[in-house]
Enzyme design. Structure first.
Site, PDB file in Angstrom:
ATOM      1  N   GLU A   1       0.802  -1.020  -0.036  1.00  0.00           N
ATOM      2  CA  GLU A   1       0.096  -0.087  -0.002  1.00  0.00           C
ATOM      3  C   GLU A   1       0.903   1.198  -0.118  1.00  0.00           C
ATOM      4  O   GLU A   1       1.046   1.868   1.018  1.00  0.00           O
ATOM      5  CB  GLU A   1      -0.905   0.066   1.127  1.00  0.00           C
ATOM      6  CG  GLU A   1      -1.943   1.090   1.265  1.00  0.00           C
ATOM      7  CD  GLU A   1      -2.675   1.339   2.317  1.00  0.00           C
ATOM      8  OE1 GLU A   1      -3.698   2.112   2.475  1.00  0.00           O
ATOM      9  OE2 GLU A   1      -2.656   0.446   3.385  1.00  0.00           O
TER      10      GLU A   1
ATOM     11  N   LYS B   1      -2.653  -1.891  -2.948  1.00  0.00           N
ATOM     12  CA  LYS B   1      -3.882  -1.081  -2.250  1.00  0.00           C
ATOM     13  C   LYS B   1      -3.285   0.115  -2.752  1.00  0.00           C
ATOM     14  O   LYS B   1      -2.227   0.890  -2.255  1.00  0.00           O
ATOM     15  CB  LYS B   1      -3.956  -1.377  -0.737  1.00  0.00           C
ATOM     16  CG  LYS B   1      -5.017  -0.299  -0.292  1.00  0.00           C
ATOM     17  CD  LYS B   1      -5.319  -0.667   1.202  1.00  0.00           C
ATOM     18  CE  LYS B   1      -6.739   0.200   1.852  1.00  0.00           C
ATOM     19  NZ  LYS B   1      -7.229  -0.331   2.840  1.00  0.00           N
TER      20      LYS B   1
END
Length: 295
Positions: free
Chosen positions: A176, A213
């Site tokens: 992420e 992400k």
């Protein structure tokens, strides 16, 4: 690795719920839920209250595998129980939802327009415990604020270095590298970030599969190359401060990208609501996010 869980994450229709607020973000999460800081006098009491909130969400009929593929947990949530099951076991055995774990220790100070992850010397022990608790994958967050190529390279390099450690432990990492949605150069940050991620993805071995992400991109369908990359199980989107309505609208313009919302998922939920009202509001949220994710 659980093949049934891999198939759900790779091919399922739905989204991933983020229930991983940590020590720093828990007071805000509770405040948005209608529980102010005067309601608890210690960290233990605070975490008890947030576990009650998460338990109420997870046990709701609205929190269903008909719409939700996976859920990201905080470390303390992983170690606590719901109806005599450890949380990950409850998610999988009772709900058919794949459990993930947030494993980073927060952000380091800003340098070169980015914030790397803080050092995590206890990661191997945490990954061992995650395996014992039947966790499928992990999530770790960095933050990009400016289109500084050196800084973004450092973010991606650190993320993939830790991802290798996670893969070695038999878990699937969610990488992420968030781009701040308020950055004046968000689109340029995303362009550099995609180049860097593709370089590192191409270096992975055939058995090394990851998830990504990412902030919803400024340009629609900008991450299609990442979504279609053979080493990527799934690309999910964070809401990043957008309201649920705005995040869903942006998500609809990005084919193959599915939601992994936190605040946008729990928007409108309050501790003082009746179970009927709580479940109805959560169901509306879940259906809206699901529809945006599969459109």
């Amino acid at each position: 690795m659980n093949q049934a869980q891999i198939d759900i994450i790779r091919n399922g229709n739905g989204f991933i719920a983020a229930l991983d607020q940590s020590g720093g973000s828990t007071p805000k999460a509770l405040s948005l839920y209608g529980v102010d800081e005067g309601s608890y006098s210690s960290e233990d009491e605070m975490f008890n209250l947030v576990h009650e909130m998460r338990t109420r969400i997870i046990t709701s009929p609205a929190f269903s595998s008909n719409y939700i593929l996976g859920a990201i947990l905080f470390e303390q949530t992983m170690d606590r129980k719901i109806e005599d099951f450890y949380t990950a076991d409850y998610l999988w055995e009772k709900k058919g939802i794949v459990p993930f774990l947030k494993i980073d220790k927060g952000l380091a100070d800003e340098s070169d327009g980015v914030q790397l992850m803080k050092p995590n010397p206890g990661l191997n022990d945490l990954l061992k415990r995650a395996n014992e608790r039947n966790i499928f994958g992990t999530k770790m967050r960095s933050l990009i604020k400016e289109p500084n190529r050196d800084g973004i390279h450092q973010v991606v390099d650190q993320q993939f270095e830790v991802a290798k450690q996670i893969l070695h432990a038999g878990l699937v990492p969610i990488i992420e590298p968030e781009v701040n949605i308020y950055s004046e150069d968000k689109e340029k940050c995303e362009s550099i970030l995609k180049e860097e991620i593709l370089t590192y993805l191409d270096q992975l071995e055939e058995h090394e599969n990851v998830m990504l992400k990412l902030s919803i991109p400024t340009v629609s369908d900008f991450y299609v190359e990442l979504i279609e990359h053979p080493r990527v199980l799934r690309v999910v989107a964070l809401s990043g401060g957008y309201s649920r309505e705005e995040a869903n609208e942006k998500l609809r313009n990005n084919r193959g990208l599915i939601a992994s919302f936190s605040r946008a998922l729990s928007e409108g939920l309050y501790a003082n609501q009746s179970d009927e009202e709580f479940d109805a509001i959560l169901m509306d949220s879940v259906k809206e996010i699901y529809e945006a994710s599969v459109s």
